[in-house]
Design an enzyme around this catalytic site. Structure first.
Site, PDB file in Angstrom:
ATOM      1  CG  ASP A 199      -2.324   0.537   0.850  1.00  0.00           C
ATOM      2  OD1 ASP A 199      -2.393   1.734   0.521  1.00  0.00           O
ATOM      3  OD2 ASP A 199      -3.320  -0.206   0.927  1.00  0.00           O
TER       4      ASP A 199
ATOM      5  CB  SER B  55      -9.050   0.710  -1.505  1.00  0.00           C
ATOM      6  OG  SER B  55      -8.194   0.769  -2.602  1.00  0.00           O
TER       7      SER B  55
ATOM      8  CG  HIS C  98      -5.192   3.809  -0.157  1.00  0.00           C
ATOM      9  ND1 HIS C  98      -4.802   2.491  -0.147  1.00  0.00           N
ATOM     10  CD2 HIS C  98      -6.327   3.843  -0.888  1.00  0.00           C
ATOM     11  CE1 HIS C  98      -5.656   1.768  -0.849  1.00  0.00           C
ATOM     12  NE2 HIS C  98      -6.598   2.560  -1.314  1.00  0.00           N
TER      13      HIS C  98
END
Length: 783
Positions: free
Chosen positions: A154, A562, A223
């Site tokens: 990630d 996600s 994220h």
């Protein structure tokens, strides 16, 4: 949505052609399959350098062009090469593929509570049908063994988040071989007994010093912090997004350890870094990998030139379960990505929480329900003039339709100043956030967007009063504007609504099947919460804080597949903790065959447009974490099964021998290998294409292994099939004993009397039950 999330949703993938020097060279990945037996990492590194030196021009050294090497889970390297040099390497013995380094993009609390509450209701319904809740479901599935390790590929991690505090954790598992890499604003002390590993792959090493980011495991996007806390974050009481979605935020496997592999920056996620992350994660000793990124559905690399397919194949071969997001290109069909059969592919659904912001109309103070995230300071009374975009059109603009959508440059600021503006919004428009900024700059006091597709995803507008309504709700607003001489309204600040119905529904953005690559493998596999998910976030600048807030929220609401992916990764880690000897295929099977297809109205799930959801939308259904701990039966598959899949996919035996770690002497693809035989892969779901009309028939074989507490168990089958499709299961009863733990059955699909009238996909399910367990496999058949 924030700008970065919009980019994630587009999943705009491109081949990177980064210049390295003056020769037009770019980074290529050279994939060489499995690590040869008895080959040490040092020996592999030397062999890679020798190989690349054979194609270089005089004066170019191998050590100066090779930028990354893969030597643990698989063999290969990334190097700056000319097109001629890359072509020469493709012809070398031992090379599976050579391809330009691609750039992939990220696919970007209440969700776990909702899954648990929904599970109780679903189990109650199942008991009324004669089945029983598994005994394991009585326990909290998040309280698993602390020795399970979840790795994430990630954008990095924010280690100071309370989600990664290590209070109460014991020593790091002795089998852990990873490291905590020092980098910009990050050192080894940032890791602890919860966050046990962190690596990064500096893009400037590959693409030159002009590339920003990647010089540290620290997350500067947000994220990776969000996904890792969703998968395995500690329980943090009092979490909220500036008061919204208040409660306890926690990960799906809160007792698992976390290892972050930063492969992404704001520019995207390079394939060479993705492969390095897979390679290191396998060597480090992770149990589960969560990968919330992927290629565009319109750029479909072959399995041997897709970094995620390559890395996950070798990770699964080493016993690591790999969970990937399905992509954010829905609701269009055939947009699912990460569809290799060794990957657990996850779609996104909503939860039973809504963020309500209403429009209150003048006259009788009637309220029109809307939704968005705003901290409106408008008066509660409807006193602000209300106008629609078409009526506020700039006189020099001829396109009234664009004005009705409030496209930038189409409205007269004098007509919108001091007013609430009603705007249509459609796919392909300028983003709502940009429109809102334009309206605010023009002096509007608020905005209402008419938006059917995206209504379930709460866009954040902070202090500017904006809400979103459906076209059905907007009809009342238009009627009021037409009937009132001086229409007025107000917009209420957002309030959190729980127990919202119906939920779950499949999110509009979630990519759909069938897979363009693997039509005879049903994808996605399963669905999980991916809309308005509250999880940890990185600190933001003071300029982006709502009025009156002195500190940035440590949590944020974000949507995307996600966010769905780490929900399933957390569930997979819990299944692994309860069943440590299970293979990745068994873990996937447990999650798929126990998934649910009902919403909180106890009705079949729908998409957010209201249409019935199908396996192309949600795979086997919504993940049911507790039931997955005790599935009864599992569909096993190993490396050999996937190699035969590759035969049927079209690869020849020599290439497969390079890909695999080891093959029996004389391995060969079957003479009748074909795409149709992919349907026989021992998968927990079934996909058959090309059945034909009346008289068409296809038989597939499956085998299930008894993993229940009782060695002697009898399962009977129930079939749910649509009109026009005959489905026969042979035998109809499976009797397991101590010596017969694995039994096979066949499923024959044939066209019924009205099959000729059937077009498109026909779906149903096959469910085995022993009175305690329900082992359900969805199927999709196309003519």
């Amino acid at each position: 949505m924030a700008t970065w999330l919009l980019l994630c949703c587009l999943i705009a993938s491109s081949l990177a052609a980064a210049a390295a020097g003056d020769g037009g060279n770019q980074v290529y990945i050279v994939y060489m399959g499995a690590v040869p037996q008895r080959a040490s990492p040092n020996l592999l590194q030397e062999s890679h350098l020798r190989l690349v030196s054979t194609v270089l021009k005089r004066g170019r050294r191998a050590g100066s062009v090779v930028v990354r090497q893969y030597k643990h889970g698989f063999s290969g390297f990334a190097a700056r090469l000319s097109e001629v040099e890359a072509a020469a390497l493709r012809r070398k013995p031992g090379v599976v593929s050579v391809f330009a380094d691609p750039v992939y993009h990220l696919h970007t609390t209440r969700s776990w509570d909702f899954l648990q509450q929904a599970a109780v209701k679903i189990d109650a319904a199942a008991r009324r049908r004669g089945a029983h809740k598994p005994a394991a479901a009585a326990a909290d599935p998040s309280s698993s063994s602390p020795d399970t390790i979840i790795g994430l590929l990630d954008s990095g991690i924010w280690p100071e988040s309370p989600s990664f505090n290590d209070a109460g954790f014991g020593p790091v598992p002795g089998r852990w071989k990873g490291v905590c890499m020092a980098g910009d604003d990050f050192n080894s002390s940032n890791c602890n007994r919860k966050l046990i590993g962190a690596r990064y792959y500096n893009e400037s090493d590959v693409r030159g010093p002009s590339q920003s980011g990647g010089g540290s495991p620290r997350d500067d996007v947000g994220h990776g912090t969000h996904t890792s806390s969703t998968a395995a974050g500690n329980a943090v009481a009092g979490a909220s997004y500036y008061g919204l979605a208040a409660g306890t935020a926690k990960g799906g496997s809160a007792s698992s350890r976390v290892a972050m592999y930063r492969v992404c920056s704001e520019e995207g996620c390079s394939g060479s870094a993705i492969l390095a992350g897979f390679d290191d994660a396998v060597a480090d000793g992770v149990d589960v990998l969560s990968v919330s990124l992927g290629a565009s559905p319109y750029f479909r690399p072959d399995f041997t030139s897709d970094p995620i397919a390559i890395g996950s194949f070798h990770a699964v071969a080493k016993g690591v379960t790999v969970v990937c997001s399905a992509g954010n290109s829905g609701p269009a069909a055939a947009t699912v990505v990460n569809a290799a059969p060794w990957i657990l592919t996850v779609a996104a659904t909503t939860i039973d929480r809504d963020f309500e912001s209403d429009v209150v109309l003048g006259g009788n103070n009637s309220a029109v329900r809307g939704g968005a995230i705003n901290f409106s300071n408008l008066d509660k009374s409807p006193k602000y003039p209300l106008i629609d975009g078409a009526a506020a059109k700039e006189s020099s603009v001829s396109d009234a339709e664009s004005a009705s959508h409030c496209e930038p440059g189409t409205l007269d600021s004098g007509k919108v100043q001091g007013k609430i503006v009603l705007c249509n919004h459609s796919e392909g428009d300028t983003s709502k956030v940009v429109k809102a900024d334009e309206l605010q700059s023009a002096g509007a006091v608020g905005a209402i967007f008419v938006n059917d597709a995206e209504r379930s995803v709460a866009t954040t507008y902070l202090d500017f009063p904006v809400t979103e309504v459906t076209s059905a709700a907007a009809a009342a607003i238009h009627k009021y504007i037409a009937s009132a001489s001086q229409p007025v309204a107000t917009i209420t600040p957002t309030a959190t609504v729980t127990e919202y119905k119906p939920a779950p529904v499949v999110a509009y953005f979630s990519s759909r099947g069938p897979s363009a690559q693997t039509g005879n493998v049903l994808k996605p596999d399963v669905a999980a919460p991916g809309v308005n998910i509250l999880a940890s976030w990185i600190p933001t600048s003071s300029s982006s804080l709502p009025a009156g807030q002195k500190a940035a929220s440590q949590f944020k609401l974000v949507s995307g597949t996600s966010m769905a992916c780490p929900h399933v990764a957390g569930a997979a880690a819990t299944v692994k903790a309860w069943n440590p000897t299970w293979s990745p295929a068994a873990i996937r099977s447990a999650i798929m065959t126990t998934a649910t297809q009902l919403n909180n109205d106890r009705a079949p799930m729908t998409t957010d447009s209201g249409s019935p959801a199908t396996p192309y939308d949600y795979g086997a259904g919504q993940v049911h974490p507790t039931a997955a701990l005790d599935p009864g039966l599992v569909y096993e598959a190993g490396e050999d099964d996937y190699l035969h899949f590759l035969c049927n996919y079209g690869y020849d035996a020599p290439k497969i021998k390079l890909i695999a770690a080891s093959l029996p002497d004389g391995f060969a693809c079957a003479a009748n290998a074909s795409a149709a035989l992919i349907s026989d892969l021992n998968y927990p779901s079934i996909a058959v294409s090309g059945l034909g009309g009346k008289g068409g028939s296809r038989t597939v074989t499956r085998a299930v292994t008894n993993v229940g507490a009782q060695e002697a168990a009898t399962y009977t089958v129930a079939v749910s099939a649509p009109a026009g499709l005959n489905v026969k299961v042979t035998p109809t009863k499976l009797e397991f004993t101590k010596s017969a733990k694995k039994l096979a059955f066949q499923v024959t699909f044939s066209g019924g009397h009205d099959a000729a009238a059937k077009k498109g996909a026909m779906s149903g399910s096959i469910t085995w039950s022993d009175g305690k367990h329900l082992v359900r496999s969805p199927f999709v058949v196309t003519s």
